[in-house]
Design a protein around this motif. Structure first.
Motif, PDB file in Angstrom:
ATOM      1  N   LEU A 267      45.394   6.604 -11.420  1.00 18.53           N
ATOM      2  CA  LEU A 267      45.104   6.532 -12.091  1.00 18.53           C
ATOM      3  C   LEU A 267      45.070   7.199 -13.429  1.00 18.53           C
ATOM      4  O   LEU A 267      44.069   7.993 -14.008  1.00 18.53           O
ATOM      5  CB  LEU A 267      44.287   5.771 -12.027  1.00 18.53           C
ATOM      6  CG  LEU A 267      43.937   4.486 -10.841  1.00 18.53           C
ATOM      7  CD1 LEU A 267      43.078   4.217 -11.011  1.00 18.53           C
ATOM      8  CD2 LEU A 267      44.743   3.349 -11.709  1.00 18.53           C
ATOM      9  N   ASP A 268      46.084   8.016 -13.886  1.00 22.54           N
ATOM     10  CA  ASP A 268      46.280   8.982 -14.925  1.00 22.54           C
ATOM     11  C   ASP A 268      47.940   8.135 -16.068  1.00 22.54           C
ATOM     12  O   ASP A 268      48.768   7.798 -15.377  1.00 22.54           O
ATOM     13  CB  ASP A 268      46.805   9.924 -14.638  1.00 22.54           C
ATOM     14  CG  ASP A 268      48.001  10.743 -13.637  1.00 22.54           C
ATOM     15  OD1 ASP A 268      48.917  10.714 -14.438  1.00 22.54           O
ATOM     16  OD2 ASP A 268      47.591   9.962 -12.567  1.00 22.54           O
TER      17      ASP A 268
ATOM     18  N   VAL B  39      40.732   2.048 -20.247  1.00 27.81           N
ATOM     19  CA  VAL B  39      41.001   3.047 -18.804  1.00 27.81           C
ATOM     20  C   VAL B  39      40.724   4.740 -18.982  1.00 27.81           C
ATOM     21  O   VAL B  39      40.520   5.914 -18.815  1.00 27.81           O
ATOM     22  CB  VAL B  39      40.736   2.340 -17.691  1.00 27.81           C
ATOM     23  CG1 VAL B  39      41.156   3.594 -16.491  1.00 27.81           C
ATOM     24  CG2 VAL B  39      40.832   0.802 -16.621  1.00 27.81           C
ATOM     25  N   LEU B  40      42.116   4.768 -19.790  1.00 26.80           N
ATOM     26  CA  LEU B  40      42.904   5.877 -20.065  1.00 26.80           C
ATOM     27  C   LEU B  40      42.911   5.908 -21.345  1.00 26.80           C
ATOM     28  O   LEU B  40      42.925   7.505 -21.190  1.00 26.80           O
ATOM     29  CB  LEU B  40      43.946   5.933 -19.425  1.00 26.80           C
ATOM     30  CG  LEU B  40      45.445   5.052 -17.845  1.00 26.80           C
ATOM     31  CD1 LEU B  40      46.254   4.896 -18.294  1.00 26.80           C
ATOM     32  CD2 LEU B  40      44.829   5.656 -16.918  1.00 26.80           C
TER      33      LEU B  40
ATOM     34  N   CYS C 205      40.850   0.920  -9.027  1.00 21.65           N
ATOM     35  CA  CYS C 205      39.222   1.052 -10.193  1.00 21.65           C
ATOM     36  C   CYS C 205      38.989   2.498 -10.453  1.00 21.65           C
ATOM     37  O   CYS C 205      39.089   3.188  -9.603  1.00 21.65           O
ATOM     38  CB  CYS C 205      38.683   0.057  -9.820  1.00 21.65           C
ATOM     39  SG  CYS C 205      39.440  -1.530  -9.594  1.00 21.65           S
ATOM     40  N   ARG C 206      38.825   2.936 -11.301  1.00 21.68           N
ATOM     41  CA  ARG C 206      37.858   4.023 -11.545  1.00 21.68           C
ATOM     42  C   ARG C 206      36.724   4.132 -12.249  1.00 21.68           C
ATOM     43  O   ARG C 206      36.749   2.769 -13.163  1.00 21.68           O
ATOM     44  CB  ARG C 206      38.027   4.877 -13.458  1.00 21.68           C
ATOM     45  CG  ARG C 206      39.933   5.068 -12.978  1.00 21.68           C
ATOM     46  CD  ARG C 206      39.551   5.723 -13.786  1.00 21.68           C
ATOM     47  NE  ARG C 206      41.009   7.296 -13.786  1.00 21.68           N
ATOM     48  CZ  ARG C 206      41.550   8.002 -15.434  1.00 21.68           C
ATOM     49  NH1 ARG C 206      40.833   7.546 -16.606  1.00 21.68           N
ATOM     50  NH2 ARG C 206      42.265   8.757 -15.034  1.00 21.68           N
ATOM     51  N   PRO C 207      35.364   3.896 -10.697  1.00 26.07           N
ATOM     52  CA  PRO C 207      34.542   3.451 -11.034  1.00 26.07           C
ATOM     53  C   PRO C 207      33.330   3.686 -12.473  1.00 26.07           C
ATOM     54  O   PRO C 207      32.662   2.638 -12.818  1.00 26.07           O
ATOM     55  CB  PRO C 207      33.787   3.755  -9.639  1.00 26.07           C
ATOM     56  CG  PRO C 207      34.504   3.708  -8.197  1.00 26.07           C
ATOM     57  CD  PRO C 207      35.914   4.163  -9.575  1.00 26.07           C
ATOM     58  N   GLU C 208      33.586   4.485 -13.256  1.00 28.69           N
ATOM     59  CA  GLU C 208      33.306   4.807 -13.969  1.00 28.69           C
ATOM     60  C   GLU C 208      33.868   4.499 -15.010  1.00 28.69           C
ATOM     61  O   GLU C 208      33.118   4.738 -16.171  1.00 28.69           O
ATOM     62  CB  GLU C 208      33.097   6.887 -14.402  1.00 28.69           C
ATOM     63  CG  GLU C 208      34.813   7.719 -14.130  1.00 28.69           C
ATOM     64  CD  GLU C 208      35.899   6.879 -13.294  1.00 28.69           C
ATOM     65  OE1 GLU C 208      36.670   7.939 -12.627  1.00 28.69           O
ATOM     66  OE2 GLU C 208      35.323   6.589 -11.765  1.00 28.69           O
ATOM     67  N   THR C 209      34.661   4.008 -14.999  1.00 29.07           N
ATOM     68  CA  THR C 209      35.343   3.574 -16.744  1.00 29.07           C
ATOM     69  C   THR C 209      36.022   1.756 -15.818  1.00 29.07           C
ATOM     70  O   THR C 209      37.239   1.522 -15.747  1.00 29.07           O
ATOM     71  CB  THR C 209      36.457   4.781 -17.134  1.00 29.07           C
ATOM     72  OG1 THR C 209      37.145   4.352 -15.814  1.00 29.07           O
ATOM     73  CG2 THR C 209      35.557   5.691 -17.112  1.00 29.07           C
TER      74      THR C 209
ATOM     75  N   CYS D 183      36.703  -1.551 -17.016  1.00 31.14           N
ATOM     76  CA  CYS D 183      37.578  -1.854 -18.553  1.00 31.14           C
ATOM     77  C   CYS D 183      37.370  -3.976 -18.129  1.00 31.14           C
ATOM     78  O   CYS D 183      37.701  -4.763 -16.916  1.00 31.14           O
ATOM     79  CB  CYS D 183      39.267  -2.204 -18.094  1.00 31.14           C
ATOM     80  SG  CYS D 183      40.218  -3.073 -19.899  1.00 31.14           S
TER      81      CYS D 183
END
Length: 292
Positions: free
Chosen positions: A178-179, A205-206, A256-260, A262
């Motif tokens: 996820l980058d 997210v990014l 997913c990124r739990p901290e971000t 969408c």
């Protein structure tokens, strides 16, 4: 022969814009999406409708006749057809147009076996642009879209949110990182309306705007998108509510990124001069279930 009205609309825009790139800008879609719909139109007609060359799309003789038909009939036929159907119905059904992701997976269950099960409905799943047009012309009593567009007469009222996720196959393929660098080179499966959804996810997210994607397949509906992803043919970005069945079978998973997370706002589209007895009740139920 079954030619969908949205194909005719895309055909007319391409004729008037002169190229796929220009038409894609007008329609707020990718060139691949516009090209796909033109191909479906020509398949339905059984003949080409353009002279292709020099970077421009010019209608041939058949295309000129079709363009004249589109300009003559356009929205008048659709409105007339709906008026005839409404007049013949003994019950004033609530006519709804909604973008597919929200309409099929969050809205429809409320009418199928939820708190609005007693409300007779006619449900359509056009593009966001056509949702607005349906409400504007009186074809639909109520619309739901995932983006707010300024309109001189219609109201766009926030009624809920939806989570947007990146989905990939759970088996047979390496999970993408996820980058932004990794995702620039990923293979994507796109769909009608995916431009806005993808852009929203990349931004939230990014924190980037990735405009050029490696698109390996494009479909009209999310069902085909998820089948393609489950087969390991690419990744996609879709409303989270759409993946429940595939995720339960273990075919796909959300990265997913739990901290971000969408989230995207869902708007109801209304004509203040138009009234239906079930509009306010429907909006209230949607607000309660869509977590505004």
């Amino acid at each position: 022969m079954n030619v969908e009205m949205r194909y005719l609309h895309v055909f007319r825009v391409v004729c008037e814009a002169g190229s796929l790139r220009a038409a894609a800008g007008v329609l707020h879609r990718t060139e691949q999406a516009v090209s796909y719909q033109l191909r479906k139109l020509e398949e339905a007609l059984g003949m080409p409708v353009f002279q292709r060359g020099n970077g421009r799309l010019t209608p041939n003789a058949a295309g000129e006749r079709l363009l004249a038909f589109c300009r003559e009939m356009g929205r008048d036929w659709e409105q007339l057809h709906e008026e005839i159907r409404t007049a013949a119905s003994p019950v004033a059904a609530l006519r709804i147009s909604a973008v597919s992701g929200f309409g099929r997976y969050q809205l429809l269950p409320l009418f199928l076996d939820g708190p609005l099960a007693d409300v007779p409905i006619r449900m359509r799943y056009p593009t966001a642009e056509d949702v607005v047009r349906h409400v504007e012309t009186g074809v639909s009593d109520l619309g739901f879209v995932h983006r707010k567009n300024a309109h001189e007469r219609l109201r766009h009222m926030p009624v809920g949110t939806e989570e947007i996720v990146l989905v990939t196959a759970t088996r047979g393929s390496q999970l993408p990182a996820l980058d932004s660098e990794s995702l620039r080179h990923a293979r994507y499966v796109t769909y009608d309306e995916s431009d806005y959804v993808f852009a929203t996810w990349f931004k939230q997210v990014l924190g980037v705007n990735i405009t050029r994607l490696n698109v390996v397949a494009h479909f009209e509906e999310l069902e085909e998108v998820l089948d393609w992803v489950a087969a390991g043919r690419g990744v996609s970005i879709v409303p989270a509510a759409c993946i429940a069945d595939h995720a339960a079978r273990g075919d796909v998973m959300a990265l997913c990124r739990p901290e971000t997370p969408c989230h995207n706002t869902i708007y109801a589209v209304l004509d203040p001069t138009h009234h239906h007895a079930e509009i306010e009740r429907t909006l209230q139920v949607v607000r309660e279930h869509a977590r505004l």
